[in-house]
Motif scaffolding. Structure first.
Motif, PDB file in Angstrom:
ATOM      1  N   SER A 121       0.735  -1.128  -0.105  1.00  0.00           N
ATOM      2  CA  SER A 121       0.031  -0.060   0.070  1.00  0.00           C
ATOM      3  C   SER A 121       0.848   1.201   0.080  1.00  0.00           C
ATOM      4  O   SER A 121       1.353   1.656   1.132  1.00  0.00           O
ATOM      5  N   PRO A 122       1.131   1.877  -1.036  1.00  0.00           N
ATOM      6  CA  PRO A 122       1.840   3.111  -1.172  1.00  0.00           C
ATOM      7  C   PRO A 122       1.184   4.140  -0.238  1.00  0.00           C
ATOM      8  O   PRO A 122       1.965   4.901   0.174  1.00  0.00           O
ATOM      9  N   ARG A 123      -0.114   4.415  -0.059  1.00  0.00           N
ATOM     10  CA  ARG A 123      -0.646   5.224   0.906  1.00  0.00           C
ATOM     11  C   ARG A 123      -0.300   4.874   2.468  1.00  0.00           C
ATOM     12  O   ARG A 123       0.345   5.971   2.903  1.00  0.00           O
ATOM     13  N   LEU A 124      -0.158   3.541   2.796  1.00  0.00           N
ATOM     14  CA  LEU A 124      -0.010   3.319   4.152  1.00  0.00           C
ATOM     15  C   LEU A 124       1.662   3.769   4.146  1.00  0.00           C
ATOM     16  O   LEU A 124       2.198   3.934   5.179  1.00  0.00           O
ATOM     17  N   ARG A 125       2.431   3.454   3.379  1.00  0.00           N
ATOM     18  CA  ARG A 125       3.799   3.713   3.286  1.00  0.00           C
ATOM     19  C   ARG A 125       4.015   5.163   3.298  1.00  0.00           C
ATOM     20  O   ARG A 125       4.906   5.723   4.268  1.00  0.00           O
ATOM     21  N   ALA A 126       3.373   5.979   2.922  1.00  0.00           N
ATOM     22  CA  ALA A 126       3.590   7.616   2.840  1.00  0.00           C
ATOM     23  C   ALA A 126       3.304   8.045   4.181  1.00  0.00           C
ATOM     24  O   ALA A 126       3.977   8.791   4.798  1.00  0.00           O
ATOM     25  N   VAL A 127       2.146   7.292   4.937  1.00  0.00           N
ATOM     26  CA  VAL A 127       1.779   7.695   6.365  1.00  0.00           C
ATOM     27  C   VAL A 127       2.827   7.344   7.262  1.00  0.00           C
ATOM     28  O   VAL A 127       3.133   8.121   8.273  1.00  0.00           O
TER      29      VAL A 127
END
Length: 285
Positions: A121-127
């Protein structure tokens, strides 16, 4: 005229209120967790201290040989372990190994799933990346304050602070290793009808294993770096020898503890590095 808004007191008050709320609301849960971790830690420490030194030294030699297939490395690491006993800090070294083992075990149980989730999950990674940066850059002493407030003084808060400090490299390298898996290999697995779980278990994790082992190696080294700091809240172990040398202005006592910590670091580093290199060669074949 002062051009800065002084937000220091409100931030400090908010953090203190948050810690107080956690203690009041989840105090029983923290106590149960503390008792569980302490039970495992005490059992492991007693097992290590009861084990004959020659048996542990031999076991380290065997593990080193199985990881590297090199007799010279095996004998060298056995000699380094024997040297710890010659320094007169064998019991303290067993305490440190027990604390490290529990802290690294918790780091692996938490870090691997988080790293896998980040790779998917790129979004989770960014968070999560800013939080990982925060965990690694905040001074280690800062972790000890809330840990001591939540769990009291002793080995459990030391383990918690060690986990917070040492887990980020494993999360990052697990994420990196899985994302570096060749897309063509994944496409071939999909063509054979593999599910996402089968691809993770049979393709991505095996190919990412060298990176994961490097992450575990870094976690081990960072856990050892917390040994002296954790001794300040009652963790004991080899860090206590260094701390006593500092308090008594006894350079010799501090040097003994420091040399023993370095010897332990060499043993764990060489074994995990050798295992990672073997996995890398196996992957290349």
């Amino acid at each position: 005229m002062d051009v800065f808004f002084n937000i220091g007191p409100p931030v400090a008050a908010a953090v203190n209120d948050a810690i107080d709320w956690m203690v009041i609301t989840y105090g029983d849960a923290f106590e149960s967790f503390s008792n569980g971790v302490l039970t495992v830690l005490v059992a492991l420490e007693h097992a290590l201290r009861a084990m004959p030194p020659w048996l542990l030294i031999g076991a380290i030699g065997v593990i080193a040989f199985l990881a590297s297939r090199r007799w010279v490395l095996s004998l060298g690491l056995s000699a380094a372990t024997y040297g710890i006993g010659c320094l007169g800090v064998w019991g303290q070294a067993m305490q440190t190994i027990a604390i490290m083992s529990v802290a690294v075990g918790i780091s692996v149980m938490l870090g691997l799933p988080i790293g896998i989730a980040m790779s998917r999950s790129p979004r989770l990674r960014a968070v999560l990346l800013p939080f990982l940066d925060l965990m690694q850059t905040i001074p280690s002493f800062v972790y000890l304050i809330p840990a001591a407030m939540l769990f009291g003084l002793g080995k459990v808060p030391a383990i918690l602070a060690t986990v917070i400090y040492a887990m980020p490299p494993l999360v990052r390298l697990t994420d990196l290793g899985i994302r570096l898996v060749d897309a063509e290999v994944l496409e071939a697995a999909r063509a054979f009808g593999a599910t996402r779980w089968q691809m993770l278990r049979g393709v991505q994790l095996p190919l990412a294993l060298p990176n994961i082992m490097q992450g575990i190696n870094q976690t081990l080294m960072m856990a050892l770096a917390m040994v002296v700091i954790a001794s300040m809240i009652g963790a004991r172990g080899l860090g206590e020898a260094v701390l006593l040398g500092l308090q008594r202005n006894d350079s010799g006592q501090g040097a003994i503890g420091g040399i023993a910590i370095v010897a332990l670091a060499i043993v764990f580093d060489r074994i995990t590095q050798a295992l990672g290199m073997r996995l890398q060669r196996h992957r290349a074949r």
